[in-house]
Design a protein around this motif. Sequence first.
Motif, mmCIF file in Angstrom:
data_model
loop_
_atom_site.group_PDB
_atom_site.id
_atom_site.type_symbol
_atom_site.label_atom_id
_atom_site.label_comp_id
_atom_site.label_asym_id
_atom_site.label_seq_id
_atom_site.Cartn_x
_atom_site.Cartn_y
_atom_site.Cartn_z
ATOM 1 N N SER A 431 0.848 -1.186 0.000
ATOM 2 C CA SER A 431 0.000 0.000 0.000
ATOM 3 C C SER A 431 0.886 1.239 0.000
ATOM 4 C CB SER A 431 -0.894 0.002 1.243
ATOM 5 O OG SER A 431 -0.082 -0.059 2.415
ATOM 6 N N PRO A 432 0.293 2.411 -0.266
ATOM 7 C CA PRO A 432 1.109 3.623 -0.269
ATOM 8 C C PRO A 432 1.964 3.740 0.984
ATOM 9 C CG PRO A 432 -1.082 4.115 -1.059
ATOM 10 C CD PRO A 432 -1.115 2.685 -0.611
ATOM 11 N N ASN A 433 3.216 4.148 0.783
ATOM 12 C CA ASN A 433 4.233 4.256 1.835
ATOM 13 C C ASN A 433 4.741 2.905 2.315
ATOM 14 O OD1 ASN A 433 3.950 7.128 1.867
ATOM 15 N ND2 ASN A 433 2.141 6.900 3.194
ATOM 16 N N ASP A 434 4.235 1.830 1.712
ATOM 17 C CA ASP A 434 4.737 0.497 2.084
ATOM 18 C C ASP A 434 4.642 -0.446 0.888
ATOM 19 O OD1 ASP A 434 5.800 -1.515 3.695
ATOM 20 O OD2 ASP A 434 3.799 -2.201 4.337
ATOM 21 N N TRP A 435 5.059 0.042 -0.299
ATOM 22 C CA TRP A 435 5.037 -0.791 -1.487
ATOM 23 C C TRP A 435 6.206 -1.780 -1.464
ATOM 24 C CZ3 TRP A 435 0.622 -0.500 -3.776
ATOM 25 C CH2 TRP A 435 -0.049 0.719 -3.921
ATOM 26 N N GLN A 436 5.962 -2.956 -2.060
ATOM 27 C CA GLN A 436 6.996 -3.980 -2.203
ATOM 28 C C GLN A 436 6.997 -4.452 -3.651
ATOM 29 O OE1 GLN A 436 8.906 -4.908 0.460
ATOM 30 N NE2 GLN A 436 7.745 -3.616 1.897
ATOM 31 N N LEU A 437 8.189 -4.784 -4.163
ATOM 32 C CA LEU A 437 8.331 -5.317 -5.511
ATOM 33 C C LEU A 437 8.981 -6.692 -5.397
ATOM 34 C CD1 LEU A 437 7.696 -4.313 -8.389
ATOM 35 C CD2 LEU A 437 10.079 -3.588 -8.576
ATOM 36 N N THR A 438 8.285 -7.707 -5.920
ATOM 37 C CA THR A 438 8.720 -9.084 -5.713
ATOM 38 C C THR A 438 9.003 -9.777 -7.038
ATOM 39 O OG1 THR A 438 7.356 -9.223 -3.717
ATOM 40 C CG2 THR A 438 8.121 -11.299 -4.664
ATOM 41 N N ILE A 439 10.107 -10.520 -7.078
ATOM 42 C CA ILE A 439 10.445 -11.370 -8.225
ATOM 43 C C ILE A 439 11.255 -12.552 -7.721
ATOM 44 C CG2 ILE A 439 12.555 -10.080 -8.767
ATOM 45 C CD1 ILE A 439 12.006 -10.696 -11.737
ATOM 46 N N GLU A 440 10.912 -13.745 -8.177
ATOM 47 C CA GLU A 440 11.622 -14.965 -7.786
ATOM 48 C C GLU A 440 11.713 -15.089 -6.255
ATOM 49 O OE1 GLU A 440 12.520 -17.270 -9.785
ATOM 50 O OE2 GLU A 440 12.480 -16.312 -11.761
ATOM 51 N N ASN A 441 10.605 -14.781 -5.586
ATOM 52 C CA ASN A 441 10.534 -14.850 -4.123
ATOM 53 C C ASN A 441 11.478 -13.870 -3.422
ATOM 54 O OD1 ASN A 441 8.603 -16.998 -4.102
ATOM 55 N ND2 ASN A 441 10.274 -18.443 -4.524
ATOM 56 N N HIS A 442 12.009 -12.913 -4.177
ATOM 57 C CA HIS A 442 12.871 -11.892 -3.594
ATOM 58 C C HIS A 442 12.083 -10.591 -3.531
ATOM 59 C CE1 HIS A 442 16.688 -9.808 -2.710
ATOM 60 N NE2 HIS A 442 16.160 -8.820 -3.403
ATOM 61 N N MET A 443 11.968 -10.014 -2.332
ATOM 62 C CA MET A 443 11.139 -8.837 -2.124
ATOM 63 C C MET A 443 12.020 -7.612 -1.849
ATOM 64 S SD MET A 443 8.045 -8.313 0.651
ATOM 65 C CE MET A 443 7.055 -9.582 -0.152
ATOM 66 N N SER A 444 11.707 -6.499 -2.542
ATOM 67 C CA SER A 444 12.436 -5.254 -2.346
ATOM 68 C C SER A 444 11.466 -4.137 -1.991
ATOM 69 C CB SER A 444 13.185 -4.854 -3.620
ATOM 70 O OG SER A 444 14.139 -5.825 -3.993
ATOM 71 N N PRO A 445 11.752 -3.350 -0.967
ATOM 72 C CA PRO A 445 10.888 -2.205 -0.661
ATOM 73 C C PRO A 445 11.021 -1.131 -1.735
ATOM 74 C CG PRO A 445 12.855 -2.163 0.719
ATOM 75 C CD PRO A 445 12.891 -3.467 -0.036
ATOM 76 N N VAL A 446 9.909 -0.544 -2.124
ATOM 77 C CA VAL A 446 9.911 0.527 -3.112
ATOM 78 C C VAL A 446 10.120 1.850 -2.370
ATOM 79 C CG1 VAL A 446 8.605 1.706 -4.908
ATOM 80 C CG2 VAL A 446 8.396 -0.770 -4.636
ATOM 81 N N LEU A 447 11.284 2.459 -2.568
ATOM 82 C CA LEU A 447 11.659 3.643 -1.809
ATOM 83 C C LEU A 447 11.334 4.920 -2.582
ATOM 84 C CD1 LEU A 447 15.167 2.519 -0.488
ATOM 85 C CD2 LEU A 447 12.922 2.232 0.588
ATOM 86 N N PRO A 448 10.982 5.985 -1.868
ATOM 87 C CA PRO A 448 10.745 7.271 -2.528
ATOM 88 C C PRO A 448 12.079 7.908 -2.915
ATOM 89 C CG PRO A 448 10.548 7.520 -0.152
ATOM 90 C CD PRO A 448 10.728 6.050 -0.410
ATOM 91 N N PRO A 449 12.058 8.938 -3.771
ATOM 92 C CA PRO A 449 13.294 9.641 -4.117
ATOM 93 C C PRO A 449 13.969 10.201 -2.877
ATOM 94 C CG PRO A 449 11.518 10.278 -5.604
ATOM 95 C CD PRO A 449 10.893 9.467 -4.514
ATOM 96 N N SER A 450 15.289 10.217 -2.900
ATOM 97 C CA SER A 450 16.059 10.767 -1.781
ATOM 98 C C SER A 450 17.159 11.658 -2.336
ATOM 99 C CB SER A 450 16.659 9.643 -0.933
ATOM 100 O OG SER A 450 17.572 8.863 -1.703
ATOM 101 N N SER A 451 17.704 12.493 -1.485
ATOM 102 C CA SER A 451 18.757 13.408 -1.914
ATOM 103 C C SER A 451 19.796 13.578 -0.822
ATOM 104 C CB SER A 451 18.163 14.784 -2.271
ATOM 105 O OG SER A 451 19.181 15.703 -2.586
ATOM 106 N N ARG A 452 21.019 13.826 -1.242
ATOM 107 C CA ARG A 452 22.076 14.190 -0.312
ATOM 108 C C ARG A 452 21.886 15.637 0.141
ATOM 109 N NH1 ARG A 452 26.047 14.968 -3.595
ATOM 110 N NH2 ARG A 452 24.602 14.907 -5.347
ATOM 111 N N LYS A 453 22.574 16.013 1.177
ATOM 112 C CA LYS A 453 22.568 17.401 1.608
ATOM 113 C C LYS A 453 23.706 18.144 0.932
ATOM 114 C CE LYS A 453 20.456 16.779 6.178
ATOM 115 N NZ LYS A 453 20.627 16.993 7.646
ATOM 116 N N SER A 454 23.444 19.374 0.541
ATOM 117 C CA SER A 454 24.481 20.182 -0.078
ATOM 118 C C SER A 454 25.594 20.454 0.922
ATOM 119 C CB SER A 454 23.889 21.509 -0.564
ATOM 120 O OG SER A 454 24.914 22.383 -0.974
ATOM 121 N N LEU A 455 26.820 20.529 0.424
ATOM 122 C CA LEU A 455 27.965 20.828 1.279
ATOM 123 C C LEU A 455 28.095 22.326 1.561
ATOM 124 C CD1 LEU A 455 30.610 18.395 -0.277
ATOM 125 C CD2 LEU A 455 29.175 18.067 1.755
#
Length: 476
Positions: A431-455
Amino acid sequence: MSQCPSNVYPLKGREFANINSGLAAQYCAHLLKSLGGSVVKPNYISIKDVAIEAVNDWAQSGLMYLTGLENGLPLQGPGCIPSCAKGALDALRLLAHQPLLSGINGSTLLCERAALLGLVRRGTVSPNGSCRLLKTKDHWIALNLARNDDWDLLPAWLEEPHLAVNQPTEDLWEQITSKIKHLDSQTLVARGLLMGLPIANANVHAKPAPWYKLGHRGSTHIKKKQKNAQPLVIDLSSLWAGPLCSYLLQQAGARIIKVESINRPDGARRGSKQFYNLINSGKQSVALDFSSHRGRHQLKSILNKADIVIEGSRPRALQQLGIDAELMVESIPGLVWVSISGYGRRPPESNWVAFGDDAAVAAGIAAATNNPPLFCGDALADPLTGLHAAVAALAFWSSGYGGLLDLSLCNTSAHCLNFAPTLPHGKLSGSPNDWQLTIENHMSPVLPPSSRKSLGAAPALGAHTEQILREFQIVC
């Protein structure tokens, strides 16, 4: 996978030990080999594991949050584009002999702007809102109205002289949509490109394309470089691809001088300050009056000091400033000139305008994402090309080879799309904020975009102009 049409291989005779394994490592090895290098242990994996890794990279890159219908489910995009971005950054690390951006993988660089701007998937509208996929009489096209000048071209493009284009509004988009649904896509695209509109056919399917071309061979003199030598990079580019390239070279130890026109500075300065700081902090800023004889003389004098030049202009724009890139790489031993454009430097493509979203569409990514086509990511061609441009620039400079490197947003995107185009997709659940993507019994969490902090904050326009002119003994 086709190699670059070049008889110059700057990494010939150099070996690289890639300690990583998997799909990204394969792409890393592919890039280095296309430049003449050899990878001691490319660490190939099974087809099953390749599919699992591609799904995992899509899920963790943040791209899925930017791909799909508005208010719909996030979608896995085509091929292994995030894995290619990971591999490109790994190749740059091997060339730089240091762990650049430690803890970061190349795939997350594709979504940093979206993370900072809070962008989301919008289906047939690009996440930043400027580009749209529109249905014509026979196919789909992408039209990117990112500049005020683009809106001004609409009456002539649509052959509607009385069309009011004072303000970009939803009503105007509806008028465009209503008009073109009766028109032929090929005619619309051809006319738009001729006029300078960022426009693309959205029904194309990607063809094999080189990720870079040696547009002009430079001096063959191999300079002896002192240990820990740092290249001087003059960055004439703007927006995302070119500045990302110079930022990555900065992380590899280069000194960056960002040169802008006083009258037309980098348009990204008017956008997100956080994003601009992220990829421009630590650079020195020079602002010159390109419209004056003195300003053009100062520009050419600065370019004569460069080890690497990065620019994103159409060739005729440089010629109007009295700059001949081909002549410069011939006359300055080892000069690496990185040209980033929408479609390459050869006419008629050299006169076409493109930005990250429409260039990705032209490469076939939208058609490969969904039927009917949908946008995949945020201006995806920009960060992909910036990553690859940094690899090419560092490979040539570190080996002492000069030349004009021709990279296009369209070809780089098509190259990545074609690396492993037929990989199976995972199955989305949750569900939203907790999506999973599965293939060959391997599950990966679907993460939102992220960014580093500027120096830190990027310098103000022209903050170092006088300092640089004095240092290079150029008349102010």
